[in-house]
Scaffold this motif. Structure first.
Motif, short mmCIF file in Angstrom:
data_model
loop_
_atom_site.label_atom_id
_atom_site.label_comp_id
_atom_site.label_asym_id
_atom_site.label_seq_id
_atom_site.Cartn_x
_atom_site.Cartn_y
_atom_site.Cartn_z
N GLN A 79 7.30 13.68 177.47
CA GLN A 79 6.08 13.69 178.28
C GLN A 79 5.85 12.38 179.04
O GLN A 79 4.71 12.01 179.27
N ALA B 179 5.74 15.98 183.16
CA ALA B 179 6.18 17.15 182.38
C ALA B 179 5.37 18.38 182.74
O ALA B 179 5.86 19.50 182.73
N GLN C 273 10.64 16.50 179.49
CA GLN C 273 9.91 17.63 178.91
C GLN C 273 9.64 17.36 177.43
O GLN C 273 8.64 17.79 176.89
N GLU D 1 15.13 16.92 181.36
CA GLU D 1 15.14 17.47 179.99
C GLU D 1 14.44 16.51 179.03
O GLU D 1 13.60 16.91 178.22
N GLN E 87 6.58 21.13 185.11
CA GLN E 87 7.57 22.12 184.65
C GLN E 87 8.76 22.24 185.61
O GLN E 87 9.26 23.34 185.85
N ASN F 291 12.53 21.96 186.66
CA ASN F 291 13.80 21.86 185.96
C ASN F 291 15.00 21.95 186.90
O ASN F 291 16.13 22.03 186.46
#
Ligand SMILES: Nc1nc2c(ncn2[C@@H]2O[C@H](COP(=O)(O)OP(=O)(O)OP(=O)(O)O)[C@@H](O)[C@H]2O)c(=O)[nH]1
Length: 299
Positions: A174, A268, A171, A168, A271, A273
């Motif tokens: 970066q 980042a 993101q 988290e 993507q 997660n």
């Protein structure tokens, strides 16, 4: 530690300018007759002045020295001076020839607001950084029960929680981070040949030595029986590679075993997660390398 000991020069400057404004008004202005004084205006402007003085004192009282404090101080000082001149204006008439006082009344306020806003932005950034540090410490304190009893390293549950938070943060900021997976080769055989107790001791020694080799912000975890994951925040592949290689070189001096290892850099742009998917990707990467025997370190 109060403002009187931390920022005495700033406090002295504030008092000096405060007195200077009163002297300017007394010197160049003409006292208004009582009938012309609007007490409601004085109440409104006086309260505004009291509030900005409280801001300034709070900044000096609670903040350590530094650029953010300087911004907050200069911003609130300009507001104090502007509101103070506004208040004095209620008591004094200024001759048309002395425009300086009316400029001083109006110009510092918007400039002060702007500088104060910059200071608040700096404070916000600073606070986010501190929150991150506290969150990491809090997680360490709250999750002591997630330590592996044999090695005293964190268990995978804890790794997953930290990894989720790291993804988290990444993101937003970066900044890449890296995960390394280290595996003891032929640990099953070592177990059979040397016995469980010797194998347990090897796991403990490997854990302690590995912890010593990495930086304080890195997380070393026992991922499964003879596999360890190291999370290296704010590191790219080159940094992680050199950390792991140095660590393995040191470990090789002490441990009678071979280690397989692999590193993945997480950016980042990927993507990603799902921490679980990330770890299984790392796992498969290691299995592939073991099959190909292309990258492993002899100890
Ligand atoms: N002594 C000890 N052995 C453990 C522990 N946990 C897992 N093991 C053993 O670790 C071994 C792991 O086996 P594998 O994952 O196949 O690894 P390996 O034998 O090193 O095989 P390669 O990695 O392919 O070289 C098994 O023999 C488990 O019994 C533990 O806490 N203590």
């Amino acid at each position: 530690m109060g403002f009187s000991s931390q920022h005495p020069a700033k406090l002295a400057l504030t008092l000096l300018l405060f007195v200077l404004c009163i002297l300017l008004a007394v010197n160049y202005g003409e006292l208004k007759p009582a009938a012309e004084i609007d007490w409601m205006d004085i109440l409104g402007e006086g309260s505004s002045l009291a509030v900005v003085i409280a801001w300034l004192l709070l900044v000096l009282y609670s903040r350590p020295a530094g650029p953010v404090t300087n911004c907050l101080y200069v911003g609130s000082l300009l507001l104090v001076l502007s509101y103070q001149l506004n208040l004095l204006d209620e008591f004094f008439h200024y001759p048309a020839s002395h425009r300086l006082l009316s400029w001083l009344e109006s110009i510092p306020a918007p400039v002060g607001m702007l500088i104060l806003t910059l200071g608040l932005l700096g404070w916000h950034k600073e606070q986010r950084f501190i929150n991150r540090q506290l969150a990491s410490r809090e997680l360490h304190l709250r999750h002591y029960q997630l330590l592996d009893p044999l090695t005293q390293l964190y268990q995978p549950e804890y790794l997953l929680a930290v990894l989720k938070r790291e993804l988290e943060l990444q993101q937003q900021h970066q900044q890449p981070f890296c995960l390394a997976l280290i595996d003891i080769s032929q640990f099953g055989r070592f177990n059979r040949e040397q016995g469980m107790a010797a194998a347990d001791l090897l796991l403990q020694q490997l854990s302690e030595l590995t912890l010593l080799q990495f930086r304080p912000g890195d997380l070393v975890c026992r991922y499964s029986g003879d596999k360890f994951v190291i999370l290296m925040p704010q590191s790219n592949q080159a940094v992680a590679q050199s950390l792991v290689q140095n660590a393995l070189r040191e470990l090789s001096l002490y441990l009678p075993t071979q280690l397989h290892w692999t590193i993945t850099e997480i950016t980042a742009a990927q993507q990603l997660n799902q921490p679980q998917r990330l770890l299984s990707q790392l796992w498969h990467q290691l299995q592939k390398q073991k099959q190909q025997q292309t990258q492993w370190s002899l100890v």
